[in-house]
Design a protein around this motif. Structure first.
Motif, PDB file in Angstrom:
ATOM      1  N   ALA A 155       0.806  -1.227   0.006  1.00 51.18           N
ATOM      2  CA  ALA A 155       0.083  -0.014   0.045  1.00 51.18           C
ATOM      3  C   ALA A 155       0.649   1.185  -0.039  1.00 51.18           C
ATOM      4  CB  ALA A 155      -1.052   0.173   1.233  1.00 51.18           C
ATOM      5  N   SER A 156       0.719   2.275  -0.952  1.00 50.61           N
ATOM      6  CA  SER A 156       1.631   3.269  -1.014  1.00 50.61           C
ATOM      7  C   SER A 156       1.117   4.493   0.111  1.00 50.61           C
ATOM      8  CB  SER A 156       1.215   4.194  -2.505  1.00 50.61           C
ATOM      9  OG  SER A 156       0.077   4.931  -2.313  1.00 50.61           O
ATOM     10  N   ASP A 157       2.010   5.390   0.078  1.00 50.57           N
ATOM     11  CA  ASP A 157       2.005   6.578   1.158  1.00 50.57           C
ATOM     12  C   ASP A 157       0.521   7.437   0.938  1.00 50.57           C
ATOM     13  OD1 ASP A 157       2.566   7.347  -1.474  1.00 50.57           O
ATOM     14  OD2 ASP A 157       3.646   9.225  -0.514  1.00 50.57           O
ATOM     15  N   VAL A 158      -0.158   7.095   0.205  1.00 48.26           N
ATOM     16  CA  VAL A 158      -1.475   7.494  -0.009  1.00 48.26           C
ATOM     17  C   VAL A 158      -2.565   6.691  -0.179  1.00 48.26           C
ATOM     18  CG1 VAL A 158      -0.367   9.798  -1.099  1.00 48.26           C
ATOM     19  CG2 VAL A 158      -1.190   8.139  -2.545  1.00 48.26           C
ATOM     20  N   THR A 159      -2.293   5.428  -0.589  1.00 48.32           N
ATOM     21  CA  THR A 159      -3.653   4.425  -0.789  1.00 48.32           C
ATOM     22  C   THR A 159      -3.758   3.969   0.491  1.00 48.32           C
ATOM     23  OG1 THR A 159      -2.035   2.884  -1.707  1.00 48.32           O
ATOM     24  CG2 THR A 159      -3.084   4.228  -3.204  1.00 48.32           C
ATOM     25  N   TRP A 160      -2.939   3.538   1.323  1.00 49.70           N
ATOM     26  CA  TRP A 160      -3.022   2.840   2.684  1.00 49.70           C
ATOM     27  C   TRP A 160      -4.350   3.427   3.467  1.00 49.70           C
ATOM     28  CZ3 TRP A 160      -3.512   4.462   7.800  1.00 49.70           C
ATOM     29  CH2 TRP A 160      -2.674   5.914   7.828  1.00 49.70           C
ATOM     30  N   PHE A 161      -4.371   4.987   3.567  1.00 49.96           N
ATOM     31  CA  PHE A 161      -5.249   5.676   4.463  1.00 49.96           C
ATOM     32  C   PHE A 161      -6.465   5.188   4.081  1.00 49.96           C
ATOM     33  CE2 PHE A 161      -8.027   9.152   5.259  1.00 49.96           C
ATOM     34  CZ  PHE A 161      -7.765   9.364   6.720  1.00 49.96           C
ATOM     35  N   ASN A 162      -7.226   5.089   2.869  1.00 52.37           N
ATOM     36  CA  ASN A 162      -8.748   4.991   2.597  1.00 52.37           C
ATOM     37  C   ASN A 162      -8.966   3.495   3.151  1.00 52.37           C
ATOM     38  OD1 ASN A 162     -10.925   5.767   1.091  1.00 52.37           O
ATOM     39  ND2 ASN A 162     -10.635   4.015  -0.296  1.00 52.37           N
ATOM     40  N   PHE A 163      -8.142   2.474   2.585  1.00 50.85           N
ATOM     41  CA  PHE A 163      -8.421   1.054   3.389  1.00 50.85           C
ATOM     42  C   PHE A 163      -8.491   0.972   4.729  1.00 50.85           C
ATOM     43  CE2 PHE A 163      -6.574   0.329  -0.937  1.00 50.85           C
ATOM     44  CZ  PHE A 163      -7.738  -0.238  -1.671  1.00 50.85           C
ATOM     45  N   ALA A 164      -7.608   2.045   5.495  1.00 48.38           N
ATOM     46  CA  ALA A 164      -7.630   1.830   7.053  1.00 48.38           C
ATOM     47  C   ALA A 164      -8.955   2.435   7.506  1.00 48.38           C
ATOM     48  CB  ALA A 164      -6.289   2.490   7.420  1.00 48.38           C
ATOM     49  N   LEU A 165      -9.118   3.606   6.935  1.00 53.98           N
ATOM     50  CA  LEU A 165     -10.406   4.486   7.277  1.00 53.98           C
ATOM     51  C   LEU A 165     -11.483   3.743   7.237  1.00 53.98           C
ATOM     52  CD1 LEU A 165     -11.287   7.092   8.343  1.00 53.98           C
ATOM     53  CD2 LEU A 165     -11.717   7.845   5.893  1.00 53.98           C
ATOM     54  N   ASN A 166     -11.763   2.898   6.285  1.00 53.28           N
ATOM     55  CA  ASN A 166     -12.828   1.925   6.077  1.00 53.28           C
ATOM     56  C   ASN A 166     -12.813   0.537   6.577  1.00 53.28           C
ATOM     57  OD1 ASN A 166     -14.899   3.599   4.071  1.00 53.28           O
ATOM     58  ND2 ASN A 166     -12.951   3.948   3.401  1.00 53.28           N
ATOM     59  N   ASP A 167     -11.866   0.283   7.572  1.00 53.34           N
ATOM     60  CA  ASP A 167     -11.940  -0.850   8.307  1.00 53.34           C
ATOM     61  C   ASP A 167     -11.234  -2.124   7.343  1.00 53.34           C
ATOM     62  OD1 ASP A 167     -12.441   0.285  10.893  1.00 53.34           O
ATOM     63  OD2 ASP A 167     -14.491   0.172  10.136  1.00 53.34           O
ATOM     64  N   GLN A 168     -10.606  -1.907   6.532  1.00 54.43           N
ATOM     65  CA  GLN A 168     -10.325  -3.037   5.392  1.00 54.43           C
ATOM     66  C   GLN A 168      -8.899  -3.148   5.716  1.00 54.43           C
ATOM     67  OE1 GLN A 168     -12.282  -4.431   3.838  1.00 54.43           O
ATOM     68  NE2 GLN A 168     -14.001  -3.166   4.277  1.00 54.43           N
ATOM     69  N   PHE A 169      -7.989  -2.674   6.533  1.00 53.34           N
ATOM     70  CA  PHE A 169      -6.690  -3.040   6.921  1.00 53.34           C
ATOM     71  C   PHE A 169      -6.808  -3.312   8.570  1.00 53.34           C
ATOM     72  CE2 PHE A 169      -4.175  -0.883   3.522  1.00 53.34           C
ATOM     73  CZ  PHE A 169      -4.526  -2.056   2.551  1.00 53.34           C
ATOM     74  N   GLU A 170      -5.978  -4.287   8.724  1.00 54.72           N
ATOM     75  CA  GLU A 170      -5.890  -4.714  10.218  1.00 54.72           C
ATOM     76  C   GLU A 170      -5.047  -3.854  11.131  1.00 54.72           C
ATOM     77  OE1 GLU A 170      -7.311  -7.311  13.346  1.00 54.72           O
ATOM     78  OE2 GLU A 170      -7.961  -6.901  11.558  1.00 54.72           O
ATOM     79  N   PRO A 171      -5.435  -3.581  12.290  1.00 55.31           N
ATOM     80  CA  PRO A 171      -4.601  -2.765  13.018  1.00 55.31           C
ATOM     81  C   PRO A 171      -3.319  -3.680  13.617  1.00 55.31           C
ATOM     82  CG  PRO A 171      -6.798  -2.382  13.808  1.00 55.31           C
ATOM     83  CD  PRO A 171      -6.744  -3.450  12.752  1.00 55.31           C
ATOM     84  N   LEU A 172      -2.200  -2.964  13.607  1.00 60.60           N
ATOM     85  CA  LEU A 172      -0.991  -3.938  13.627  1.00 60.60           C
ATOM     86  C   LEU A 172      -0.222  -4.026  15.018  1.00 60.60           C
ATOM     87  CD1 LEU A 172       0.748  -3.312  10.210  1.00 60.60           C
ATOM     88  CD2 LEU A 172      -0.781  -5.231  10.600  1.00 60.60           C
TER      89      LEU A 172
END
Length: 428
Positions: free
Chosen positions: A101-118
């Protein structure tokens, strides 16, 4: 070689918007037992032609973790294509366990609960999160959790032609501030009959390079979730940029390296990832320097990509082991030296093989040392859908003479609407 990609119009066409990312809303996913044999699906675009390196690291990981196999999937030719493919998968396709995930694309997925907190996962697998370069790791923080680990990370760098600088009567270094550049370096280079500096245009991430400049001149794209491009200090920085183009100090190009490597331009702003190609070309005597900035002012942004675990993965603990392995001190050194990206672990600089490499490659050492002078990108550029593209277009306009204050005000208004309607309601 471009090592970071803005969240451009192609994502909007694919339906990836902050207000409606496919599959929005995280759910608890039943996990496979950590003692079972599992296969992880790792989606990558192989940044900087790194597929062979990734395959070698995966092979070593599988030797050390015989119960875990890793499938390396070609997920696109760049970060944007990976994000598009992931967004499509979230609508009902096969979702990977681990994804670039790039420096800009990760945020959208995290904001919408599609990435797991690490944070908890890394602690569970002894991932030593506190060893990541803080400025890089903290860029993936949202609502007090981290959603990716740094992987293929880069920064802008100031390149200069040592021979042309000597011919112009300049010292063997870059300018310490942009004011010194404007008053001393650029005039002498022009007098020597050479283009002072080549820089990528607005469609090729001028917004990324101007991020450091606007900081160093006292402005910023945004402060927290409030756009600030129309504020006097930011407008002044924009007027300084406009002056550089008007005076002939800067010349924008689709590929800034062409003019620099050919000897037509004495300096350039480019990614650290261009260093290997420019140096190996052998046509010019290359020097590197920190981006100009007053003492004590962080005037360098970061870019590139991280690795995230999807919320739908059934193998999160195994995935955490994998991303920690791929970015451990020894492996980040291997990846860094093979690609030109930055080592992402603080302790990596103390490894004998890294110390030796930095001694033998002083230009790369400059890039690594500059990491200590970086800061998190302004959210108004990095996290607003289409933000970099919109700012880049505005910078192209002012470089051609458009009024800075009104141009920046328009960007502020457009971005603030997106922030207020699509982002703020989802922040905790």
């Amino acid at each position: 070689m471009k090592l970071r990609y803005a969240l451009g119009a192609s994502l909007a066409a694919a339906g990836l918007v902050l207000s409606g990312c496919a599959g929005t809303g995280g759910t608890e996913v039943e996990q496979n037992s950590s003692s079972d044999k599992v296969t992880l699906d790792f989606w990558s675009n192989h940044p900087a032609s790194s597929k062979k390196i990734e395959e070698e690291l995966i092979s070593e990981f599988e030797k050390q973790n015989p119960n875990i196999k890793v499938k390396l999937t070609d997920a696109g030719k760049n970060y944007e294509e990976v994000a598009q493919k992931l967004n499509a998968a979230l609508s009902g396709g096969q979702v990977p366990d681990v994804v670039i995930a790039s420096d800009v694309t990760w945020f959208n997925f995290a904001l919408n609960d599609q990435f797991e907190p690490l944070d908890d996962l890394l602690e569970k697998v002894d991932g030593k999160a506190d060893d990541y370069v803080k400025n890089l790791y903290d860029e993936y923080e949202l609502n007090d959790s981290h959603f990716a680990v740094p992987y293929a990370r880069s920064t802008p760098l100031f390149y200069y032609n040592k021979d042309l600088y000597k011919k112009a009567g300049l010292p063997d270094r870059g300018p310490k501030t942009w004011q010194e550049w404007d008053k001393d370096f650029a005039p002498k280079l022009k007098a020597a009959g050479v283009q002072p500096l080549s820089v990528p245009d607005g469609s090729n991430y001028l917004d990324w390079y101007f991020q450091g400049m606007i900081w160093s001149l006292g402005g910023q794209y945004s402060k927290d979730w409030t756009m600030t491009m129309a504020r006097p200090e930011s407008v002044k920085a924009g007027e300084f940029l406009q002056k550089q183009f008007k005076d002939g100090n800067f010349k924008a190009a689709k590929d800034a390296t062409v003019a620099f490597v050919s000897g037509q331009a004495a300096s350039m702003l480019e990614s650290t990832g261009s260093l290997q190609g420019v140096s190996e070309d052998g046509k010019i005597n290359v020097g590197t320097a920190f981006l100009p900035s007053p003492e004590g002012t962080a005037g360098v942004s970061t870019g590139g990509s991280g690795i995230a675990i999807t919320s739908k993965s059934k193998n999160k603990e195994a995935a955490a082991k994998f991303i920690a392995f791929m970015t451990n001190p020894e492996n980040t050194v291997t990846f860094s030296q093979g690609t030109g990206y930055m080592p992402v672990r603080t302790s990596a600089r103390e490894l004998p093989e890294e110390k030796k490499y930095l001694e033998e490659h002083p230009n790369f050492a400059t890039a690594v040392k500059q990491l200590d002078h970086t800061r998190k990108q302004d959210v108004g550029r990095a996290f607003v859908q289409g933000g970099g593209q919109r700012i880049g277009a505005a910078l192209d306009k002012i470089s051609q003479g458009a009024d800075v204050a009104s141009t920046f005000k328009k960007v502020d208004e457009e971005h603030q609407k997106i922030i207020d309607k699509q982002i703020k309601p989802k922040l905790k």
